[in-house]
Enzyme design. Structure first.
Site, PDB file in Angstrom:
ATOM      1  N   PHE A  98     -13.906   3.355   3.726  1.00  0.00           N
ATOM      2  CA  PHE A  98     -12.868   2.555   3.080  1.00  0.00           C
ATOM      3  C   PHE A  98     -12.417   3.277   1.820  1.00  0.00           C
ATOM      4  CE2 PHE A  98     -10.827  -0.793   0.736  1.00  0.00           C
ATOM      5  CZ  PHE A  98     -10.112  -1.425   1.738  1.00  0.00           C
ATOM      6  N   GLU A 126       3.938   5.378   5.825  1.00  0.00           N
ATOM      7  CA  GLU A 126       2.752   4.536   5.706  1.00  0.00           C
ATOM      8  C   GLU A 126       1.662   5.163   4.853  1.00  0.00           C
ATOM      9  OE1 GLU A 126       2.514   0.991   6.209  1.00  0.00           O
ATOM     10  OE2 GLU A 126       0.583   1.757   6.839  1.00  0.00           O
ATOM     11  N   ASP A 129      -5.204   2.740  10.434  1.00  0.00           N
ATOM     12  CA  ASP A 129      -6.609   2.412  10.639  1.00  0.00           C
ATOM     13  C   ASP A 129      -6.791   2.006  12.108  1.00  0.00           C
ATOM     14  OD1 ASP A 129      -9.238   1.862   9.640  1.00  0.00           O
ATOM     15  OD2 ASP A 129      -8.733  -0.252   9.534  1.00  0.00           O
ATOM     16  N   GLY A 183       0.781  -1.250   0.000  1.00  0.00           N
ATOM     17  CA  GLY A 183       0.000   0.000   0.000  1.00  0.00           C
ATOM     18  C   GLY A 183       0.801   1.284   0.000  1.00  0.00           C
TER      19      GLY A 183
END
Ligand code: IMP
Ligand code: MG
Length: 181
Positions: free
Chosen positions: A157, A104, A108, A49
Site C-alpha cells: 500500500f 490515473e 490495483d 488521487g
C-alpha cells in the site's frame, strides 16, 4: 512537532523518489503528444488521487489539450469482481468530440477503472487511452491494461504524490510505503 515530521510519520520507506518520478513524466507527455491529430485532446483525472500526476503530466504536453475531472464511488463485495460504480461528479465535456486520455494514479484490482473505461467508451470518444503512474499487476482481479504505466510496483500500500491513507499523505512529493501497524 513540526508539520514535516507529522506528514512523514509512519512512512516505512520511499519506493519512488521525487527525482525518479520527474524523470519519467516526459514519457506520459510524449504519449499524449503523439495522439494529437488536430482534434481536441481531453485529459481526464479521477479525483482525488490523480490530481498531482495530472498537474505534472499536463505540463509535459505540447499539443492543445483540455482537462476534466470525475469523482466515482465504488461498491464491491470483498470476494467478487462484479460491483457497481457510481459517478458522483461527471465530466462537463461531450467526449464524442475528443481524444480522451484517462490519467490515473494507480491500477490495483482494476475494478473501478475498468467500469469507468466502459462508461467512457460508451460515450463514443474519438479514441480512448489510459496512462497510469503506478501499476500493481499482481493485484489484478478484472482485466484492465493501461496503454502506458510509468512504474510497476509490488503488492504494497503506497501513499504520496496525490495518494492517501485516510486522506493524509497526498502532499508528499515522493511515493512511499506505509508502516503496517
Ligand atoms: P482499483 O479499481 O482496485 O484498481 O482501484 C484503484 C484505486 O484504488 C486507485 O485509483 C486508488 O484511489 C486506490 N488505491 C489502490 N491501491 C492504492 C494504494 O496502494 N494506495 C493508495 N490508494 C490506492
Ligand atoms: Mg484513482
Amino acid at each position: 512537532m513540526s508539520e514535516k515530521y507529522n506528514s512523514e510519520m509512519n512512512i516505512r520507506k520511499i519506493l519512488i523518489s521525487e527525482k525518479e518520478i520527474q524523470n519519467k513524466l516526459s514519457e506520459a507527455g510524449n504519449f499524449i503528444n503523439q495522439i494529437y491529430d488536430g482534434k481536441p485532446v481531453l485529459l481526464v483525472s479521477i479525483l482525488k488521487g490523480g490530481f498531482v500526476f495530472l498537474a505534472d503530466v499536463v505540463r509535459k504536453v505540447h499539443v492543445p489539450c483540455e482537462i476534466g475531472f470525475m469523482t466515482a464511488q465504488s461498491y464491491f463485495d470483498q470476494t467478487s469482481s462484479s460491483g457497481h460504480v457510481e459517478i458522483t461528479m461527471d465530466l462537463q465535456q461531450n467526449i464524442s468530440e475528443y481524444h480522451v486520455v484517462l490519467i490515473e494514479d494507480i491500477i490495483d484490482t482494476g475494478r473501478t477503472l475498468s467500469e469507468i473505461m466502459k462508461l467512457l467508451q460508451s460515450r463514443n470518444p474519438l479514441s480512448l487511452h489510459m496512462i497510469t503512474l503506478l501499476d500493481k499487476p499482481s493485484r489484478r482481479i478484472v482485466d484492465c491494461k493501461p496503454d502506458l504505466a510509468l512504474f510497476q510496483i509490488p503488492d504494497v500500500f503506497v501513499v504520496g504524490y496525490g495518494m492517501d491513507y485516510g486522506e493524509k499523505y497526498r502532499n508528499l512529493p515522493y511515493i512511499a510505503e506505509l508502516q503496517a501497524n
